[in-house]
Design a protein around this motif. Sequence first.
Motif, short mmCIF file in Angstrom:
data_model
loop_
_atom_site.label_atom_id
_atom_site.label_comp_id
_atom_site.label_asym_id
_atom_site.label_seq_id
_atom_site.Cartn_x
_atom_site.Cartn_y
_atom_site.Cartn_z
N MET A 64 -5.20 2.61 5.11
CA MET A 64 -4.65 3.97 5.16
C MET A 64 -4.74 4.65 3.80
N ASP A 65 -4.36 3.91 2.76
CA ASP A 65 -4.39 4.48 1.41
C ASP A 65 -5.82 4.83 0.99
N GLY A 94 -0.26 7.18 8.65
CA GLY A 94 -0.41 6.49 7.38
C GLY A 94 -1.36 7.20 6.43
N VAL A 95 -2.44 7.76 6.95
CA VAL A 95 -3.38 8.51 6.11
C VAL A 95 -2.72 9.78 5.61
N PHE A 96 -1.98 10.44 6.49
CA PHE A 96 -1.20 11.63 6.11
C PHE A 96 -0.23 11.29 4.97
N ALA A 97 0.52 10.18 5.11
CA ALA A 97 1.48 9.77 4.08
C ALA A 97 0.77 9.44 2.77
N ALA A 98 -0.39 8.78 2.87
CA ALA A 98 -1.14 8.42 1.66
C ALA A 98 -1.62 9.68 0.93
N ASP A 101 1.32 11.19 -0.84
CA ASP A 101 1.66 10.40 -2.03
C ASP A 101 0.74 10.72 -3.19
N ALA A 102 -0.52 10.99 -2.87
CA ALA A 102 -1.52 11.23 -3.92
C ALA A 102 -1.52 12.68 -4.41
#
Length: 224
Positions: A64-65, A94-98, A101-102
Amino acid sequence: MLVSKNAKIELSTGTLDLFTEHAAELDAFCDFAARANPKRGFLIVSKVLGRHLPAAPDTMRGAMDELGQKLPADLPGPIVFLGMAETATALGQGVFAAYLDAQDRQDVVYLQSSRQIVDGAELIASFEEGHSHATTHLIQVADLNIEDMVRAARTLVIVDDECSTGNTYVAVANAMMDVMPQLELVATCCITDWSGKQYISSMPRPTLHISILEGSMQWNSTDI
């Protein structure tokens, strides 16, 4: 360093020939299975999705990250992430959250498709996934603030676990055009992509291709 590699997968329903164009190892990301489906007699089963095969949480998060971090920081906003039911909804989240985060952005929302009507939600779009066991996907929104952002979106990020032809990406993008009149860019995002990027010329908007492992495939079914 780019590594090219051929793989021949023998299944009871036919033979799958894969040509990879990536340094990542095929065995680290996917396994293969036969299925009794005349539309597509094979399954590419992810080893990092944590859905059909067990996967360690850090392995799942790593995939995901990696996908989230490959997306450019300067995507035109607002941005809508769309996870594909049922297999890629957690991956999409998870990709959305990653990505969040970035990047320090507030103009990003997450949606997911569904096969069922949700009480109290507005159906804003639908599309067909021809090879699936349940072909119709529904896009629904229950929050008016989210709906306003969707209708103002300039980037659509479509997240799926695997791409064979890219036809589903084309169907999603075309379906969302009616509710995203300001759409400028589509990003297609998946773990393994075997389309050879052939679908990109059929996309209704300029398209950014994101994947971890990519290449092309040929399927030869067995007559039973």
